[in-house]
Write an enzyme that holds these catalytic residues in place. Structure first.
Site, PDB file in Angstrom:
ATOM      1  N   GLY A  38       8.439   9.170 -20.306  1.00  0.00           N
ATOM      2  CA  GLY A  38       9.425  10.234 -20.166  1.00  0.00           C
ATOM      3  C   GLY A  38       8.860  11.529 -20.694  1.00  0.00           C
ATOM      4  O   GLY A  38       7.670  11.804 -20.584  1.00  0.00           O
ATOM      5  N   CYS A  39       9.718  12.345 -21.287  1.00  0.00           N
ATOM      6  CA  CYS A  39       9.297  13.636 -21.836  1.00  0.00           C
ATOM      7  C   CYS A  39       8.136  13.450 -22.804  1.00  0.00           C
ATOM      8  O   CYS A  39       8.239  12.692 -23.761  1.00  0.00           O
ATOM      9  CB  CYS A  39      10.475  14.299 -22.547  1.00  0.00           C
ATOM     10  SG  CYS A  39      10.038  15.784 -23.462  1.00  0.00           S
ATOM     11  N   PHE A  40       7.045  14.162 -22.575  1.00  0.00           N
ATOM     12  CA  PHE A  40       5.867  13.913 -23.412  1.00  0.00           C
ATOM     13  C   PHE A  40       5.973  14.492 -24.817  1.00  0.00           C
ATOM     14  O   PHE A  40       5.184  14.152 -25.689  1.00  0.00           O
ATOM     15  CB  PHE A  40       4.564  14.354 -22.746  1.00  0.00           C
ATOM     16  CG  PHE A  40       4.544  15.689 -22.046  1.00  0.00           C
ATOM     17  CD1 PHE A  40       5.340  16.757 -22.438  1.00  0.00           C
ATOM     18  CD2 PHE A  40       3.685  15.887 -20.963  1.00  0.00           C
ATOM     19  CE1 PHE A  40       5.292  17.976 -21.786  1.00  0.00           C
ATOM     20  CE2 PHE A  40       3.623  17.110 -20.303  1.00  0.00           C
ATOM     21  CZ  PHE A  40       4.431  18.149 -20.713  1.00  0.00           C
TER      22      PHE A  40
END
Length: 429
Positions: A38-40
């Site tokens: 997902g969001c890094f």
């Protein structure tokens, strides 16, 4: 990066310099693997917590387009509109580790535990193929470890009642380093978005490599079966802390509320669907979810309105949220004269003492003074009149209006709708 909560996106030169300075020199023998969670931003922070990890770099991998943030977002929009079939990159982190201090299996255990690998093209608040769960390997031995750990974790997920793992496990074909402002983002921006901490299911036969999400669910014996609010949180969630500071630390509502670091419902209780973001506040009745509020971002009024539509009657809702008015002489508490406190029916916060109540003859409960900090005042030009509206400071609900024709010592008449007051009598001394 599409997220549902507001995020502070500002560079911090000192934080960036400190982050770079803190990176150790690389030992002679290192290994690396590319992971999509997902969001890094949150992925970078979680993987960096593993002892033996030397560096975690945000990037884009295994797509058919240019490897830039703007290109990835634009391409995902085109995919959703059905205007392209080209594959998008996944937001990923490249994890570099000292093989003498930590092995790949330990790194992957943290990977599996730190996100939800069953959600397909989604993670936390973020939806899209660029947020897919992925393990991108550089040789056959890495591929074998990835498949082995996936199968082991699937056993644990199945036992916990969760679905099939959707994680893509494939050789790394393309990799692009993300823009500098994405690197060490949560070091530079401590209030930045971090996302959900995982399913809460432990990898079988091993302790978590870093910050495990494997916390036990709440004990139902400590909860109110009839009606209970549960705030589902994660350890690194800045908005969970904000909800705690804004709401929980001042909680006086008659509805019981509890906090849980596990995304699982208490034993014997039922969630309508899996959680996908924190904080999520769930209202249970008789052990079953009746509603949820996902993604608090500081808007306390919106939270109380959500709760109010489940706790208040339609008549109360019309007053509280639509600035309605009860007919004179029809509301509650007109004849209430006992010593006690009139409180907000949602938040439970004290509003007026009974010794400040008087008979105004208006047909509404009237007070000459509120409790300190209990209300806020707002100009009201509705219905062709200029009045001053009175709202509850805690929940923001509409209470009534204030006029300058009251008795001493204030000369004010706080004309309040009785149906949005709750009376709490003083305890007998």
């Amino acid at each position: 990066m599409a997220i549902s909560s507001s995020v502070l996106i500002s560079a911090c030169g000192d934080g960036e310099a400190a982050a770079k300075a803190s990176r150790p020199a690389m030992p002679a023998v290192t290994d690396s693997i590319v992971l999509g969670m997902g969001c890094f931003w949150g992925a970078e922070k979680r993987m960096a917590a593993i002892p033996g990890v030397l560096d975690v770099e945000s990037g884009y991998a295994n797509g058919d387009i240019a490897g830039t943030y703007d290109a990835v977002l634009a391409h995902e929009r085109m995919r959703q509109w059905g205007k392209t079939s080209l594959r998008n990159h996944a937001e990923v982190v490249k994890v570099t580790f000292d093989s003498a201090k930590v092995n790949l299996e330990t790194v992957l255990i943290q990977f599996w535990e730190s996100h939800n690998p069953t959600q397909g093209d989604r993670q936390g608040n973020d939806v899209g193929s660029n947020y897919r769960s992925a393990v991108y390997t550089h040789d056959a031995s890495q591929q074998a470890v990835a498949l082995k750990t996936r199968d082991a974790y699937q056993t644990a997920l199945t036992a916990a009642g969760l679905g099939r793992i959707t994680t893509e496990i494939a050789p790394l074909e393309k990799y692009f380093t993300a823009e500098e402002y994405h690197q060490d983002y949560l070091v530079k921006n401590p209030d930045g978005y971090c996302g959900l901490g995982g399913t809460g299911v432990k990898y079988p036969g091993a302790s978590s490599a870093g910050q495990s999400a494997g916390m036990p669910p709440l004990d139902p014996a400590t909860l109110d079966l009839q009606r209970q609010l549960i705030v589902f949180e994660s350890a690194d969630c800045i908005y969970c802390q904000k909800f705690k500071a804004d709401v929980l630390e001042h909680w006086q509502s008659p509805v019981a509320i509890a906090r849980s670091l596990s995304p699982q419902a208490p034993a014997g209780w039922t969630l309508a669907k899996a959680l996908f973001a924190t904080p999520t506040i769930v209202l249970f009745e008789q052990g079953r979810e009746v509603s949820r509020y996902t993604g608090y971002n500081g808007d306390t009024g919106r939270f109380w309105q959500w709760l109010g539509f489940h706790l208040l009657t339609p008549a109360q809702q019309k007053i509280a949220f639509e600035q309605g008015t009860e007919y004179p002489g029809t509301g509650s508490h007109l004849d209430e004269k006992r010593p006690g406190t009139f409180v907000d029916p949602l938040s439970g916060a004290p509003l007026f003492r009974s010794d400040a109540k008087y008979e105004s003859g208006s047909g509404w409960p009237s007070f000459f003074n509120p409790l300190p900090g209990a209300i806020t005042l707002h100009e009201d030009d509705s219905h062709g009149m200029r009045r001053v509206e009175v709202r509850s400071a805690s929940s923001g609900i509409h209470l009534g209006h204030v006029f300058d024709d009251g008795p001493p010592p204030t000369g004010k008449r706080y004309c309040i709708n009785g149906n949005v007051l709750k009376f709490v009598p003083d305890k007998a001394s």
